[in-house]
Structure formats: C-alpha cells, structure tokens
Design a protein around this motif. Structure first.
Motif, PDB file in Angstrom:
ATOM      1  N   GLY A 165       0.863  -1.101   0.420  1.00  0.00           N
ATOM      2  CA  GLY A 165       0.322   0.080  -0.120  1.00  0.00           C
ATOM      3  C   GLY A 165       0.898   1.169  -0.031  1.00  0.00           C
ATOM      4  N   ALA A 166      -0.179   2.360   0.648  1.00  0.00           N
ATOM      5  CA  ALA A 166       1.028   3.281   0.473  1.00  0.00           C
ATOM      6  C   ALA A 166      -0.093   4.469   1.014  1.00  0.00           C
ATOM      7  N   VAL A 167       1.065   5.158   2.234  1.00  0.00           N
ATOM      8  CA  VAL A 167       0.949   6.129   3.104  1.00  0.00           C
ATOM      9  C   VAL A 167       0.833   7.281   2.965  1.00  0.00           C
ATOM     10  N   THR A 168       0.818   8.827   3.260  1.00  0.00           N
ATOM     11  CA  THR A 168       1.001   9.818   2.888  1.00  0.00           C
ATOM     12  C   THR A 168       2.370  10.341   4.206  1.00  0.00           C
ATOM     13  N   TYR A 169       2.992  10.469   3.477  1.00  0.00           N
ATOM     14  CA  TYR A 169       4.226  10.804   3.937  1.00  0.00           C
ATOM     15  C   TYR A 169       4.121  12.376   5.540  1.00  0.00           C
ATOM     16  N   MET A 170       4.891  11.945   6.825  1.00  0.00           N
ATOM     17  CA  MET A 170       4.537  12.886   7.817  1.00  0.00           C
ATOM     18  C   MET A 170       5.967  13.786   7.328  1.00  0.00           C
ATOM     19  N   SER A 171       6.603  14.607   8.087  1.00  0.00           N
ATOM     20  CA  SER A 171       8.039  15.113   8.298  1.00  0.00           C
ATOM     21  C   SER A 171       7.818  14.800   9.364  1.00  0.00           C
ATOM     22  N   PRO A 172       9.320  14.827   9.819  1.00  0.00           N
ATOM     23  CA  PRO A 172      10.130  13.925  11.377  1.00  0.00           C
ATOM     24  C   PRO A 172       9.071  14.787  12.251  1.00  0.00           C
ATOM     25  N   ALA A 173       8.999  16.148  12.737  1.00  0.00           N
ATOM     26  CA  ALA A 173       8.257  16.720  13.503  1.00  0.00           C
ATOM     27  C   ALA A 173       6.870  15.995  13.550  1.00  0.00           C
ATOM     28  N   ALA A 174       6.206  16.062  12.900  1.00  0.00           N
ATOM     29  CA  ALA A 174       4.844  15.637  12.420  1.00  0.00           C
ATOM     30  C   ALA A 174       4.679  13.472  13.619  1.00  0.00           C
ATOM     31  N   VAL A 175       6.394  13.495  13.125  1.00  0.00           N
ATOM     32  CA  VAL A 175       6.436  11.801  13.408  1.00  0.00           C
ATOM     33  C   VAL A 175       6.481  11.994  14.814  1.00  0.00           C
ATOM     34  N   ARG A 176       7.642  12.747  15.285  1.00  0.00           N
ATOM     35  CA  ARG A 176       7.602  12.461  16.355  1.00  0.00           C
ATOM     36  C   ARG A 176       6.420  12.622  17.234  1.00  0.00           C
ATOM     37  N   SER A 177       5.549  14.373  17.527  1.00  0.00           N
ATOM     38  CA  SER A 177       3.797  14.927  17.988  1.00  0.00           C
ATOM     39  C   SER A 177       3.243  13.193  17.895  1.00  0.00           C
ATOM     40  N   SER A 178       3.089  12.940  16.791  1.00  0.00           N
ATOM     41  CA  SER A 178       2.618  11.529  16.823  1.00  0.00           C
ATOM     42  C   SER A 178       2.516  11.128  18.019  1.00  0.00           C
ATOM     43  N   LEU A 179       3.588  10.277  17.504  1.00  0.00           N
ATOM     44  CA  LEU A 179       4.420   8.918  18.319  1.00  0.00           C
ATOM     45  C   LEU A 179       4.008   9.590  19.623  1.00  0.00           C
ATOM     46  N   GLU A 180       4.184  10.929  19.650  1.00  0.00           N
ATOM     47  CA  GLU A 180       4.407  10.920  21.832  1.00  0.00           C
ATOM     48  C   GLU A 180       2.602  11.625  22.559  1.00  0.00           C
ATOM     49  N   SER A 181       2.284  11.511  20.986  1.00  0.00           N
ATOM     50  CA  SER A 181       0.089  11.617  21.886  1.00  0.00           C
ATOM     51  C   SER A 181      -0.423  10.492  21.718  1.00  0.00           C
ATOM     52  N   HIS A 182       0.218   9.320  21.103  1.00  0.00           N
ATOM     53  CA  HIS A 182       0.308   8.495  21.311  1.00  0.00           C
ATOM     54  C   HIS A 182       0.127   7.490  22.355  1.00  0.00           C
ATOM     55  N   VAL A 183       1.782   7.261  23.122  1.00  0.00           N
ATOM     56  CA  VAL A 183       2.330   7.332  23.911  1.00  0.00           C
ATOM     57  C   VAL A 183       1.280   7.309  25.170  1.00  0.00           C
ATOM     58  N   ALA A 184       1.105   8.897  25.258  1.00  0.00           N
ATOM     59  CA  ALA A 184       0.277   9.864  26.342  1.00  0.00           C
ATOM     60  C   ALA A 184      -0.882   8.884  26.209  1.00  0.00           C
ATOM     61  N   LYS A 185      -1.958   9.132  25.085  1.00  0.00           N
ATOM     62  CA  LYS A 185      -3.025   8.299  25.376  1.00  0.00           C
ATOM     63  C   LYS A 185      -3.025   6.923  25.430  1.00  0.00           C
ATOM     64  N   HIS A 186      -2.431   6.523  24.802  1.00  0.00           N
ATOM     65  CA  HIS A 186      -2.327   4.491  25.371  1.00  0.00           C
ATOM     66  C   HIS A 186      -1.288   3.723  25.847  1.00  0.00           C
ATOM     67  N   GLY A 187      -0.162   4.909  26.140  1.00  0.00           N
ATOM     68  CA  GLY A 187       0.404   3.933  27.439  1.00  0.00           C
ATOM     69  C   GLY A 187       2.103   3.504  26.893  1.00  0.00           C
ATOM     70  N   GLU A 188       2.905   3.355  26.897  1.00  0.00           N
ATOM     71  CA  GLU A 188       3.861   2.512  26.935  1.00  0.00           C
ATOM     72  C   GLU A 188       4.053   1.294  26.215  1.00  0.00           C
ATOM     73  N   ALA A 189       2.631   0.420  25.752  1.00  0.00           N
ATOM     74  CA  ALA A 189       2.314  -0.312  25.732  1.00  0.00           C
ATOM     75  C   ALA A 189       2.737   0.121  23.793  1.00  0.00           C
ATOM     76  N   ALA A 193       4.399  -7.148  31.083  1.00  0.00           N
ATOM     77  CA  ALA A 193       4.020  -6.607  30.288  1.00  0.00           C
ATOM     78  C   ALA A 193       1.963  -7.708  30.611  1.00  0.00           C
ATOM     79  N   ALA A 194       1.491  -6.640  31.570  1.00  0.00           N
ATOM     80  CA  ALA A 194       0.151  -7.732  31.781  1.00  0.00           C
ATOM     81  C   ALA A 194      -0.644  -8.077  30.671  1.00  0.00           C
ATOM     82  N   ASP A 195      -0.496  -7.771  29.138  1.00  0.00           N
ATOM     83  CA  ASP A 195      -1.603  -8.304  28.493  1.00  0.00           C
ATOM     84  C   ASP A 195       0.055  -8.986  27.529  1.00  0.00           C
ATOM     85  N   ALA A 196       0.657 -10.013  28.047  1.00  0.00           N
ATOM     86  CA  ALA A 196       1.847 -10.080  26.864  1.00  0.00           C
ATOM     87  C   ALA A 196       0.930 -12.023  26.240  1.00  0.00           C
TER      88      ALA A 196
END
Length: 138
Positions: free
Chosen positions: A53-77, A116-119
C-alpha cells in the motif's frame, strides 16, 4: 495540508511512501513479477502476511508529535512493533522510512516486555520484512 507544488507545472501533490510487507520466505524468493501500483492504505484488511500500500508522508516533527501523542494516550504498550502497526499504519511506516533513510534500526521491540500485563502471543512481525520507498513501484 502536506501538499507540495510541482516546480514545473505548479500542480499540488501529496508525497506518499509506498510499502510492501512480506514473509522472509517471499522476500528470499526474489522480486514479484506483478508490476501493479499498490492500493492506498485506507482500510485495515487484517488478513495474511502480504501487505502492500501507500501512506502519506509525515515530516520528522509530525512523526515525533504523533508518537508522543499515542504514548500519552495509550501508554508505552504502543511502542511494540505490532501494536503501533495496528494503531497507526501511517506513523508506523513513516517511522520505518526515517530509520531506513538514516541507516538506523527500527527502535520498536517485536514482542511486548516480559512484565507487560497483556503479554499475549507474539505477532507474526518477527518473521516479516518491509520495504518503504518514495515511488509506488516497490
């Protein structure tokens, strides 16, 4: 957002990253003879090991911001390879692209940590390989 103007004609286009994910056996068998353009990655097909498939390109800043957002929302899992792939394919393949571009290993473990609790049973990601490229013909 994210559209880039062509210097020749001025038309706007959105950069995409094409990818093909396959088993090690399929990769070792050599390139496929199918030269079709991969479809857009709009839906989760959830099936088999082969995925293109194909996904739209993200800038390095957007990758970092999105990754931080997912970790804050879903935890380190979410930092386990299969979990991030299921949660946000666009982020997953852009992170993989930047790691490959700078010859860095993908910093996501394949299996959840032992404590991890759900290993649950490990994903099939341990035996898959992915190729990311600017053009759609991978």
């Amino acid at each position: 957002p994210g559209a880039v103007a062509c210097p020749g004609c001025g038309n706007l286009s959105v950069p995409t990253l094409g990818y093909r994910r396959m088993s090690l056996e399929a990769a070792a068998a050599g390139p496929s003879t199918d030269a079709t353009t991969p479809p857009r990655d709009d839906a989760d097909d959830g099936g088999g090991e082969e995925e293109t498939g194909a996904v739209t390109y993200m800038s390095p800043a957007a990758v970092r911001s999105s990754l931080e957002s997912h970790v804050a929302k879903h935890g380190e899992a979410v930092l386990v390879r299969g979990a991030l792939h299921r949660l946000d394919r666009r982020l997953f393949y852009n992170l993989w692209w930047f790691c490959a571009r700078f010859s860095l290993p993908l910093p996501l473990p394949i299996y959840p940590p032992d404590d991890a609790a759900d290993a649950a049973a490990p994903d099939d990601d341990a035996h898959l390989i992915a190729f990311a490229a600017w053009d759609r013909a991978i």
